[in-house]
Design a protein around this motif. Structure first.
Motif, PDB file in Angstrom:
ATOM      1  N   ILE A  78     -35.601 -20.635  26.551  1.00  0.00           N
ATOM      2  CA  ILE A  78     -35.225 -21.226  25.273  1.00  0.00           C
ATOM      3  C   ILE A  78     -36.368 -22.003  24.637  1.00  0.00           C
ATOM      4  O   ILE A  78     -36.589 -21.931  23.428  1.00  0.00           O
ATOM      5  CB  ILE A  78     -33.971 -22.123  25.448  1.00  0.00           C
ATOM      6  N   ASN A  79     -37.141 -22.751  25.425  1.00  0.00           N
ATOM      7  CA  ASN A  79     -38.251 -23.515  24.871  1.00  0.00           C
ATOM      8  C   ASN A  79     -39.257 -22.603  24.197  1.00  0.00           C
ATOM      9  O   ASN A  79     -39.720 -22.853  23.085  1.00  0.00           O
ATOM     10  CB  ASN A  79     -38.946 -24.297  25.992  1.00  0.00           C
ATOM     11  N   ASP A 103     -29.800 -20.956  28.309  1.00  0.00           N
ATOM     12  CA  ASP A 103     -29.510 -21.366  29.677  1.00  0.00           C
ATOM     13  C   ASP A 103     -30.408 -22.560  29.982  1.00  0.00           C
ATOM     14  O   ASP A 103     -31.624 -22.408  30.091  1.00  0.00           O
ATOM     15  CB  ASP A 103     -29.780 -20.223  30.652  1.00  0.00           C
ATOM     16  N   ASP A 104     -29.816 -23.737  30.108  1.00  0.00           N
ATOM     17  CA  ASP A 104     -30.655 -24.930  30.226  1.00  0.00           C
ATOM     18  C   ASP A 104     -31.324 -25.067  31.592  1.00  0.00           C
ATOM     19  O   ASP A 104     -32.076 -26.011  31.807  1.00  0.00           O
ATOM     20  CB  ASP A 104     -29.870 -26.202  29.891  1.00  0.00           C
ATOM     21  N   LYS A 137     -25.184 -21.641  28.617  1.00  0.00           N
ATOM     22  CA  LYS A 137     -24.927 -22.207  29.938  1.00  0.00           C
ATOM     23  C   LYS A 137     -25.552 -23.593  29.978  1.00  0.00           C
ATOM     24  O   LYS A 137     -26.764 -23.738  29.810  1.00  0.00           O
ATOM     25  CB  LYS A 137     -25.527 -21.324  31.035  1.00  0.00           C
ATOM     26  N   LEU A 138     -24.712 -24.602  30.211  1.00  0.00           N
ATOM     27  CA  LEU A 138     -25.176 -25.980  30.159  1.00  0.00           C
ATOM     28  C   LEU A 138     -24.766 -26.726  31.424  1.00  0.00           C
ATOM     29  O   LEU A 138     -23.665 -26.528  31.965  1.00  0.00           O
ATOM     30  CB  LEU A 138     -24.593 -26.700  28.943  1.00  0.00           C
ATOM     31  N   THR A 163     -19.605 -17.238  22.142  1.00  0.00           N
ATOM     32  CA  THR A 163     -18.804 -16.175  22.748  1.00  0.00           C
ATOM     33  C   THR A 163     -18.579 -16.412  24.237  1.00  0.00           C
ATOM     34  O   THR A 163     -17.458 -16.279  24.731  1.00  0.00           O
ATOM     35  CB  THR A 163     -19.500 -14.817  22.545  1.00  0.00           C
ATOM     36  N   GLU A 164     -19.654 -16.742  24.966  1.00  0.00           N
ATOM     37  CA  GLU A 164     -19.559 -17.016  26.398  1.00  0.00           C
ATOM     38  C   GLU A 164     -20.099 -18.414  26.656  1.00  0.00           C
ATOM     39  O   GLU A 164     -21.205 -18.740  26.221  1.00  0.00           O
ATOM     40  CB  GLU A 164     -20.360 -15.991  27.205  1.00  0.00           C
ATOM     41  N   LEU A 165     -19.335 -19.218  27.390  1.00  0.00           N
ATOM     42  CA  LEU A 165     -19.733 -20.600  27.647  1.00  0.00           C
ATOM     43  C   LEU A 165     -19.524 -20.939  29.117  1.00  0.00           C
ATOM     44  O   LEU A 165     -18.450 -20.705  29.677  1.00  0.00           O
ATOM     45  CB  LEU A 165     -18.908 -21.555  26.779  1.00  0.00           C
ATOM     46  N   VAL A 166     -20.577 -21.458  29.739  1.00  0.00           N
ATOM     47  CA  VAL A 166     -20.524 -21.953  31.111  1.00  0.00           C
ATOM     48  C   VAL A 166     -20.882 -23.435  31.074  1.00  0.00           C
ATOM     49  O   VAL A 166     -21.954 -23.810  30.593  1.00  0.00           O
ATOM     50  CB  VAL A 166     -21.516 -21.198  32.020  1.00  0.00           C
ATOM     51  N   LEU A 167     -19.979 -24.282  31.564  1.00  0.00           N
ATOM     52  CA  LEU A 167     -20.208 -25.724  31.595  1.00  0.00           C
ATOM     53  C   LEU A 167     -20.146 -26.200  33.041  1.00  0.00           C
ATOM     54  O   LEU A 167     -19.055 -26.238  33.644  1.00  0.00           O
ATOM     55  CB  LEU A 167     -19.166 -26.463  30.752  1.00  0.00           C
TER      56      LEU A 167
END
Length: 505
Positions: A78-79, A103-104, A137-138, A163-167
């Motif tokens: 992401i960076n 994706d962090d 994804k966080l 749409t897709e989230l991962v916590l």
């Protein structure tokens, strides 16, 4: 080797799939592009009228089509992806024009001791990107004082169509309640949460009374080490008209009861998870109930000896069920609790999985009781549970004689897979009974416990003995021996897999 009626294969070690460890992302943007360009031939080549020259050149791939450049951006951390605008005017709008994939973990690896900087970067990225958000994804490491940041993130994700989230939560940081704003993410198709308490859904109940679904596109919900109250789960099921997969991973006791009332639900998975009762109330499309438990369960709420009751009242298309374990699963079909001779059956089930302690007679006897409940099984998986007592070595188990009289053994089972096999007499006696009673049996897969070492001679002797018991009239019988594979809840809930218990493919 292939014979006319029997095939033998010696145990083989399955090579492990090794993924290289990911280290801190320290490369600059140019070096990242150089790695991509290294995939091209060294000589210049024409791509849509542009020349791909030496990676040290000034503007080497500006002539590539936008969809190719977009693919490059989507594969960058992401960076790096957000900084591609500095490369050239061709790249300036690519990141913003692509659905966001964030994706962090890339940021955390780059800033392992500066979570504040990671938070700032995530906030900037999701604010700057216009959407839509494909996959986010966080990892949340907030205290109560930082709760507003998480609320802001989820509101932005909801507004920009995630749409897709991962916590994934870090609970010792101090925050454990998932914000109610998660119920406003109407574009969500897949939600996976870890280490959270699900929020109060009374607001969703008000929406339902107006005839509007709160999560109209949700297809998969995975709750890992998370707590959801019974009434909230009921509301989520009712407010998710497209939900196909419901998965509990490493969850215990909350909710205490799971009542499946859904017109869309296709698969429910309890992966190392325990509740007091799973009740199939009204689930006309439910095809799979997957139960994965450890060999030494601690029971519900940590209490040894407690049973999980599985009530099947309405499941007309249920095709795959298991692993049922008589140690701590109690099966109820309609109003009948299965104990000795079942009075009710589920004819739709084609794949059944059982966990059995072969060396413990009173546990092994339950196997025939379970089998009588499912008269049309075609594939049977058996997980052999080790018993450390002296009885585990015994093979003189007269009660196996009744197995060959069970309807599904005689008339429908054509494939048997036994997992965790240790080549003990009690296990071999069971296979002999299956072979002697099975009129349509075609395949037996013996998957050895990875912790067991058995001589080649002993294995060949056992396989020869089993092959000699092939019934007359059976055209072909394969007996294959190997080692067990790795089974995951993703495999168990995968709609594309014909057999949810098959861990070899």
């Amino acid at each position: 080797t292939h014979g006319s009626s029997t095939q033998f294969a010696q145990p083989v070690s399955l090579s492990a799939c090794v993924t290289p460890a990911r280290g801190p992302a320290t490369m600059s943007i140019p070096s990242g592009l150089k790695r991509f360009l290294s995939c091209f031939p060294a000589r210049s080549s024409s791509v849509t009228g542009a020349t791909v020259s030496d990676p040290d050149g000034e503007d080497i791939i500006s002539g590539l089509p936008d969809d190719v450049l977009s693919s490059i951006v989507s594969l960058l951390p992401i960076n790096d992806a957000a900084r591609t605008a500095a490369l050239s005017s061709r790249w300036r709008d690519l990141w913003a024009s692509n659905p966001l994939v964030l994706d962090d973990i890339d940021l955390l690896l780059n800033n392992p001791s500066h979570v504040g900087a990671v938070t700032s970067t995530v906030s900037h990225a999701i604010t700057a990107h216009p959407g839509p958000f494909r996959s986010v994804k966080l990892t949340c490491y907030f205290s109560d004082a930082d709760e507003s940041t998480l609320h802001h993130w989820i509101r932005v994700l909801a507004a920009k169509g995630v749409t897709e989230l991962v916590l994934n939560n870090i609970p010792w940081a101090g925050l454990d309640l998932l914000p109610c704003a998660i119920l406003e993410c109407r574009s969500l198709q897949r939600l996976r949460i870890s280490e959270w308490r699900f929020p109060d859904t009374s607001g969703a109940a008000a929406v339902l009374r107006q005839g509007v679904a709160a999560l109209p596109r949700l297809r998969e919900l995975v709750l890992r080490r998370s707590i959801i109250q019974e009434q909230d789960l009921d509301r989520v099921l009712a407010s998710s008209p497209k939900l196909k997969n419901l998965v509990f991973v490493l969850s215990r006791g909350a909710p205490a009861q799971v009542r499946l009332s859904s017109r869309s639900l296709w698969c429910v998975v309890f992966w190392q998870s325990v509740v007091e009762e799973l009740a199939v109330v009204a689930a006309p499309l439910l095809e799979r109930i997957i139960l994965r438990t450890s060999s030494s369960p601690c029971g519900i709420n940590g209490k040894d000896g407690s049973c999980m009751r599985i009530k099947i009242s309405s499941a007309s298309v249920l095709q795959a069920l298991g692993y049922l374990n008589p140690n701590y699963h109690e099966l109820q079909i309609g109003d009948t609790v299965v104990k000795v001779v079942p009075d009710a059956v589920v004819p739709s089930v084609k794949i059944l999985a059982l966990s059995i302690q072969f060396g413990v007679p009173n546990k092994a006897r339950m196997m025939s009781c379970f089998l009588r409940c499912f008269p049309n099984i075609e594939t049977m998986h058996i997980q052999s549970i080790p018993d450390r007592g002296a009885t585990s070595k015994n093979g003189n188990s007269d009660f196996w004689n009744e197995i060959d009289s069970v309807k599904c053994i005689k008339e429908s089972i054509n494939k048997v897979v036994i997992h965790g096999f240790r080549w003990e007499n009690c296990e071999i006696e069971f296979l002999k009974s299956i072979l002697e009673g099975g009129n349509v049996l075609q395949k037996i897969y013996i998957l050895q416990d990875k912790n067991v070492t058995v001589s080649e001679g002993a294995i060949n002797g056992t396989l020869s003995l089993l092959a000699s018991l092939k019934k007359k009239g059976v055209i072909a019988l394969m007996i294959l021996a190997g080692q067990d594979g790795i089974w995951s809840y993703e495999m168990a809930s995968d709609v594309s897999r014909n057999d949810p218990f098959d861990c070899q493919s």
